[in-house]
Scaffold this motif. Structure first.
Motif, short mmCIF file in Angstrom:
data_model
loop_
_atom_site.label_atom_id
_atom_site.label_comp_id
_atom_site.label_asym_id
_atom_site.label_seq_id
_atom_site.Cartn_x
_atom_site.Cartn_y
_atom_site.Cartn_z
N SER A 173 0.84 -1.19 0.00
CA SER A 173 0.00 0.00 0.00
C SER A 173 0.87 1.25 0.00
O SER A 173 2.02 1.23 0.47
CB SER A 173 -0.93 0.02 1.22
OG SER A 173 -0.20 0.22 2.41
N TYR A 174 0.30 2.33 -0.53
CA TYR A 174 0.94 3.64 -0.46
C TYR A 174 -0.10 4.64 0.01
O TYR A 174 -1.25 4.65 -0.45
CB TYR A 174 1.49 4.07 -1.82
CG TYR A 174 2.03 5.50 -1.79
CD1 TYR A 174 3.27 5.77 -1.21
CD2 TYR A 174 1.29 6.56 -2.28
CE1 TYR A 174 3.77 7.06 -1.15
CE2 TYR A 174 1.78 7.86 -2.22
CZ TYR A 174 3.01 8.11 -1.64
OH TYR A 174 3.50 9.38 -1.57
N TYR A 175 0.32 5.51 0.96
CA TYR A 175 -0.57 6.53 1.53
C TYR A 175 0.15 7.86 1.57
O TYR A 175 1.35 7.92 1.86
CB TYR A 175 -0.98 6.11 2.94
CG TYR A 175 -1.56 7.22 3.80
CD1 TYR A 175 -2.88 7.62 3.67
CD2 TYR A 175 -0.77 7.85 4.75
CE1 TYR A 175 -3.41 8.63 4.46
CE2 TYR A 175 -1.29 8.86 5.56
CZ TYR A 175 -2.61 9.24 5.40
OH TYR A 175 -3.12 10.24 6.19
N MET A 176 -0.59 8.94 1.26
CA MET A 176 -0.03 10.28 1.39
C MET A 176 -1.06 11.19 2.06
O MET A 176 -2.27 11.03 1.88
CB MET A 176 0.37 10.86 0.05
CG MET A 176 -0.75 10.91 -0.98
SD MET A 176 -0.71 12.36 -2.08
CE MET A 176 -1.39 13.62 -1.02
N ASN A 177 -0.55 12.14 2.84
CA ASN A 177 -1.39 13.10 3.54
C ASN A 177 -0.74 14.48 3.38
O ASN A 177 0.29 14.76 3.96
CB ASN A 177 -1.51 12.73 5.02
CG ASN A 177 -2.35 13.71 5.82
OD1 ASN A 177 -2.82 14.72 5.29
ND2 ASN A 177 -2.54 13.42 7.09
N ASP A 178 -1.35 15.32 2.54
CA ASP A 178 -0.85 16.66 2.27
C ASP A 178 -1.65 17.63 3.13
O ASP A 178 -2.79 17.98 2.82
CB ASP A 178 -1.01 16.99 0.79
CG ASP A 178 -0.28 18.25 0.37
OD1 ASP A 178 0.32 18.92 1.26
OD2 ASP A 178 -0.30 18.58 -0.83
N ASN A 179 -1.05 18.06 4.26
CA ASN A 179 -1.71 18.90 5.25
C ASN A 179 -1.28 20.34 5.02
O ASN A 179 -0.12 20.69 5.20
CB ASN A 179 -1.30 18.42 6.65
CG ASN A 179 -2.20 18.93 7.74
OD1 ASN A 179 -2.44 20.13 7.82
ND2 ASN A 179 -2.68 18.03 8.58
#
Length: 727
Positions: free
Chosen positions: A324-330
């Protein structure tokens, strides 16, 4: 050690080359007790890798089965599990399997407490279950909203970085979060990045409180949360769910599944975003209030993609893996900071399961999880960085090797024996004493599930942990269940051990004038957990009451330390360092009630009382309220293909304690959700959702920098659609 595990895996794989024998098949149909076909029911031979899902007519076929005595099973959400013992000497056709509808969650199967399947009613390790109906009714935009809506045992203190989660008074570091049995690793600012968990993709949530299980590590001093995601057993299935709400809050999830005789695959892609909101235009600056552009909830964009595959090599051997790949651009306003926060996670796993016999199997699992935290610059500063540049702040990785053997000894005893090696790495230039630190933990565990007489079940376990820096310790576990008619009596004792994390020992950083420091002299934390409870269940009523006490020696927290010369010149106003609280304790009780009323109405809810104390200083533990509650009132009715489900959900809690700053105010929030099933056929299902969150428009508008009980922005509205195709 890695070579040892690799050798064992090779031996397991080589066992799959067995001599072929004459094979038979079983075909039939699965229906409810009215004779209506159940589409998508799981049908399998217990103790083998042989299984399938029913087609649009409720029909199934199981092939390539060696002659012998077996137990054939069927499971379907909302129904009690079906079991039938068969003697297979020739192929069987037209087997009729009629399933009985469950009156609540009691017929559901849980696995987290022991690693083996049990009905919730008779699970020997106490387990709290949030089933698919509860999750769907909550129509939650994120995991925080979901858990706060349906369980009083959980609390969250969200801010712009993440969310500090608690379970019965103990926080993040004491809660093990699993997704399909794989541990979630990494944190953002010391808090969980719960954005990795999309409620649209959750089938059910199982919660085991305290360090009650020997399987997942004694560091689960508060408990274990196992999130089981949606997966279809149909030949091919596609499911899409989208929800849109106020502040341009949006989430969508797409799942695609395929299953054949040899291989199964599951693909999921999810995305969520919001423009964010501001509850107060002011922030605290020393003793003054000043205007600010800081957001209560920053805008963000999150994406998560995962692929899983399973290969059935034979009726005894299966291998599986995924990634899996996850990104969170805050994101932050340009006027607040010259950078936003960017997080990414990459994980992958591989494993194998070999059936030694109908009642014995061995599994090997490897999981690697890498979590990284960056500054993402939103403007250019001459000679330093350009807009769009990334600066890595921390790089965390966890490798987990787990070998487990499970054997059922007769009808009344199951033994689990296993070993786990965990390797952790932490890299952060300028924020760790040596820029990179690592540690290894080796564990061995034994669990014995045994039924004494017909009414008494015991689960005893022992986990032995060898830590690189803190030596070896043994932690025993014992749970008992006694059935007395409609009553279940339960009791648990468990010992926990949690070494200081690499971050608690070595990491340091500055935030808003406060310097946070690690401490290499920390001692490990040890706990003793006690609980007792009683369940009462009949056709219409399900209740549970449990009391608990969790004694923690050496609880790690922050304390203020003296400022050093030169701190003021560097903008440092306060120093805080990790330390051990000699004695701490949480205790309290939980009450849960579910009532099935006439005419399609239902009522449920819970209450949790928490008394969390720093006994050394005789003060309450930070971040904890004393009273939490949930209320659920529902109505369900259907007219032919149209199904209506209406739910009113309430969350109530009192002031949250902070001994150095003002308490966070208590609140009650109410949510109305409606679900409309417009199309229900063997191949296509269509549902619409609409609702109001925070019906009475409560806003905790204290200035930024003070403690909030909730960051809910006030009354909001949402709509959603779910469509499913299957064959």
């Amino acid at each position: 050690m890695e070579r040892f595990f690799t050798l064992l895996l090779i031996l397991v794989l080589s066992c799959g080359l067995a001599q072929a024998q004459q094979k038979h098949s079983i075909s039939g149909k699965v229906t409810d007790n009215t004779g209506e076909a159940l589409t998508g029911a799981n049908v399998y031979i217990n103790g083998t890798t042989i299984g399938t899902a029913t087609n649009a007519k409720g029909e199934f076929t199981l092939k390539n089965i060696t002659a012998g005595n077996y137990q054939i099973c069927a499971s379907f959400s909302g129904f009690k599990r079906y079991r039938e013992n068969i003697e297979l000497n020739a192929s069987i056709q037209n087997l009729e399997m009629s399933m009985e509808e469950s009156t609540g969650t009691l017929g559901e199967v849980v696995v987290t407490g022991t690693g083996t399947p049990h009905h919730l009613k008779t699970a020997p390790v106490p387990t709290e279950l949030l089933n698919s109906q509860m999750i769907e009714s909550a129509a939650a935009p994120d995991f925080i909203n979901l858990m706060g809506s349906v369980s009083p045992s959980f609390d969250f203190s969200p801010n712009t970085m993440g969310s500090f989660m608690q379970l019965n008074g103990l926080g993040n570091d004491f809660i093990v979060i699993l997704i399909d049995g794989r541990r979630v690793y990494g944190d953002m600012g010391g808090m969980n990045d719960l954005g990795r968990i999309n409620p649209n993709n959750i089938e059910r949530v199982e919660v085991v409180k305290g360090a009650s299980s020997a399987l997942y590590g004694s560091d689960a001093i508060a408990g274990v949360i196992n999130i089981i995601t949606k997966k279809s057993k149909r030949s091919i299935s596609a499911n899409h769910n989208t929800q849109y709400g106020t502040y341009n809050t949006y989430q969508s999830t797409t799942n695609i599944d395929f299953n054949s005789k040899i291989v199964s695959g599951h693909t999921t892609f999810s995305q969520s975003k919001t423009d964010g909101w501001q509850n107060s235009p002011y922030e605290v600056d020393g003793d003054e209030l000043v205007e600010t552009d800081e957001m209560t909830q920053n805008a963000y964009l999150r994406r998560n993609v995962r692929q899983d595959l399973e290969f059935r090599i034979s009726d005894k051997l299966s291998i599986y893996g995924g990634g899996s790949y996850y990104m969170n651009d805050n994101k932050r306003a340009l006027s607040v900071k010259d950078y936003g926060l960017f997080f990414e996670d990459f994980s992958y796993n591989a494993g194998a399961k070999y059936l030694l016999s109908k009642s014995s199997n061995i599994t090997f699992d490897y999981t690697s999880d890498t979590y990284k935290y960056y500054y993402k610059y939103n403007q250019t500063k001459e000679g330093k960085y350009e807009a769009g540049d990334y600066q890595l702040n921390s790089d965390q990785r966890r490798d987990d090797y787990n070998l487990r053997w499970i054997s059922k000894l007769g009808k009344h005893q199951t033994i689990t024996l296993g070993s786990e090696l965990v390797q952790e790495f932490y890299r952060s230039e300028g924020r760790l004493q040596h820029d990179e630190e690592s540690v290894n933990t080796l564990s061995f565990y034994l669990q014995d599930e045994i039924s004494l007489f017909d009414d008494l079940m015991l689960t005893a376990g022992l986990r032995v942990v060898k830590h690189d820096n803190f030596g070896t310790i043994a932690t025993p576990k014992l749970s008992a269940l006694y059935q007395l008619g409609h009553f279940n009596l339960r009791g648990t004792y468990s010992r926990g051990f949690k070494a200081p994390t690499l971050k608690e020992q070595y990491y340091y950083y500055e935030k808003r004038g406060t310097l946070y420091l690690g401490n290499t002299d920390l001692d490990p934390q040890k706990s003793n957990y006690y609980s007792a409870g009683v369940d009462y269940n009949n056709k219409w009523l399900s209740t549970n009451m449990s009391v608990y006490q969790n004694d923690v020696d050496g609880l790690i927290a922050y304390e203020n330390t003296e400022l050093l010369p030169g701190d003021a010149d560097n903008g440092i106003k306060k120093r805080r360092q990790h330390f051990n609280i000699e004695e701490a304790r949480t205790r309290g009780f939980d009450v849960m009630v579910d009532v099935k009323l006439p005419l399609g109405f239902s009522f449920g809810g819970g209450y949790s009382y928490v008394d969390a104390m720093n006994l050394t200083e005789d003060i309450r533990l930070d971040y904890v309220a004393r009273h939490y509650g949930n209320v659920r009132v529902g109505y369900f009715h259907h007219w032919n293909n149209y199904h209506l489900n209406v739910q009113l959900l309430g969350r109530l809690q009192d002031d949250k304690y902070y001994h150095e700053e003002p308490n966070a105010k208590g609140y009650d929030l109410w949510k109305l959700t409606t679900t409309h099933q417009l199309l229900h056929s063997n191949k296509v299902n269509l549902k619409l959702t609409a609702g109001i969150d925070n019906v009475f428009d409560y806003v905790d508008d204290v200035p930024y920098g003070e403690n909030r009980g909730t960051i809910n922005p006030g009354r909001t509205y949402f709509v959603g659609v779910n469509i499913n195709f299957a064959n």
